[in-house]
Design an enzyme around this catalytic site. Structure first.
Site, mmCIF file in Angstrom:
data_model
loop_
_atom_site.group_PDB
_atom_site.id
_atom_site.type_symbol
_atom_site.label_atom_id
_atom_site.label_comp_id
_atom_site.label_asym_id
_atom_site.label_seq_id
_atom_site.Cartn_x
_atom_site.Cartn_y
_atom_site.Cartn_z
ATOM 1 N N GLU A 154 0.821 -1.210 0.000
ATOM 2 C CA GLU A 154 0.000 0.000 0.000
ATOM 3 C C GLU A 154 0.855 1.261 0.000
ATOM 4 O O GLU A 154 0.366 2.347 0.311
ATOM 5 C CB GLU A 154 -0.956 -0.020 1.189
ATOM 6 C CG GLU A 154 -1.995 -1.145 1.081
ATOM 7 C CD GLU A 154 -3.009 -1.143 2.211
ATOM 8 O OE1 GLU A 154 -2.783 -0.458 3.224
ATOM 9 O OE2 GLU A 154 -4.036 -1.823 2.068
ATOM 10 N N HIS A 169 -13.019 -2.617 6.797
ATOM 11 C CA HIS A 169 -11.606 -2.889 6.521
ATOM 12 C C HIS A 169 -10.711 -2.461 7.682
ATOM 13 O O HIS A 169 -10.081 -3.301 8.319
ATOM 14 C CB HIS A 169 -11.196 -2.170 5.226
ATOM 15 C CG HIS A 169 -9.776 -2.380 4.833
ATOM 16 N ND1 HIS A 169 -9.270 -1.975 3.619
ATOM 17 C CD2 HIS A 169 -8.717 -2.941 5.484
ATOM 18 C CE1 HIS A 169 -7.987 -2.290 3.534
ATOM 19 N NE2 HIS A 169 -7.631 -2.860 4.670
#
Length: 269
Positions: A119, A214
């Site tokens: 990420e 999430h």
């Protein structure tokens, strides 16, 4: 091989904060397997010797161009690395990267060629935006706090500032220590460009944002302060859930009481 942290107490302190936070995330059950990411802008601790260090990786593409990161350095948790391991061995489970002059690529310079988090583009995009607006924030933390994630499975909490007002009302410290509240981002594919763009937009108004179903993404001056904001928010979620488990809807602080807090402590909201 000498570590980049040797004889650099300022840099070592920042990396050790990341390691300490990583340990807390694991202990709280917020960092299953390799879950979560931490990146810290460490440019202020970089000396001429570090600038001259040869890369220990090939040139890697960021995937986007980030003009405000030219010449910046970051400590990053490694991809597929576990927080519980980073807590003990931060330079074996993370690495230091240098952003190159094209602002679209980077190299790893220390201590080992540990590939940064998958990420990374999202994290670096946030840091680029922070520098662009002159923010003092240097750290970004993404983790999976159980009770906050559970709340996002209920549509009633997904409206703007609904969760913020509920969490603030559970205990005065949450309003004091996370005064901007909790931003909510509707579900997007993890690591996607859409999620990164939505996060940057939501961080214009909040320091902590919730990715529906999430996890949480928080920014602050260092990793410990980012962790603290998540911690106080999740404490409020725990209080709310404890009350519900006891069979009642908690009263919470009233809007008048929360306004009194804002005035007394000069809070932004």
């Amino acid at each position: 091989m000498k570590s980049i942290l040797e004889n650099r107490p300022g840099l070592a302190k920042e990396v050790n904060k990341v390691a300490e936070v990583a340990g807390y995330l694991w202990q709280k059950g917020w960092a299953e397997r390799n879950g979560g990411n931490i990146t810290v802008n460490i440019t202020e601790f970089v000396d001429e010797e570090i600038r001259q260090l040869a890369p220990i990786s090939e040139v890697k593409s960021i995937g986007t161009t980030l003009p405000h990161l030219k010449g910046c350095y970051f400590y990053c948790k490694g991809t597929n690395k576990r927080m519980r391991d980073l807590a003990r061995w931060p330079m074996e489970n993370g690495s230091v990267i240098r952003i190159l002059d094209d602002c679209a690529s980077y190299v790893i310079i220390a201590d080992q060629p540990v590939a940064p988090t998958s990420e990374l583009p999202s994290h670096l995009s946030v840091h680029n935006n922070l520098i662009a607006k002159g923010s003092p924030y240097k750290a970004s933390v993404h983790t999976h706090p159980i009770e906050l994630i559970a709340m996002t499975h209920c549509k009633a909490f997904l409206g703007k500032d609904v969760a913020s007002n509920l969490l603030w009302s559970m205990i005065p410290e949450t309003k004091a220590f996370c005064p901007l509240g909790l931003g909510i981002i509707p579900y997007e594919l993890p690591s996607s460009v859409k999620l990164a763009e939505a996060t940057i937009k939501e961080l214009e108004e909040y320091d902590v944002v919730m990715w529906e179903k999430h996890g949480v993404f928080a920014i602050d001056c260092d990793a410990m302060q980012a962790f603290d904001q998540i911690d106080v928010l999740n404490k409020s979620a725990l209080i709310y859930i404890a009350a519900k488990n006891m069979g009642f809807e908690p009263d919470g602080m009233s809007q008048e009481q929360m306004k009194e807090m804002s005035v007394a402590f000069n809070l932004p909201k």
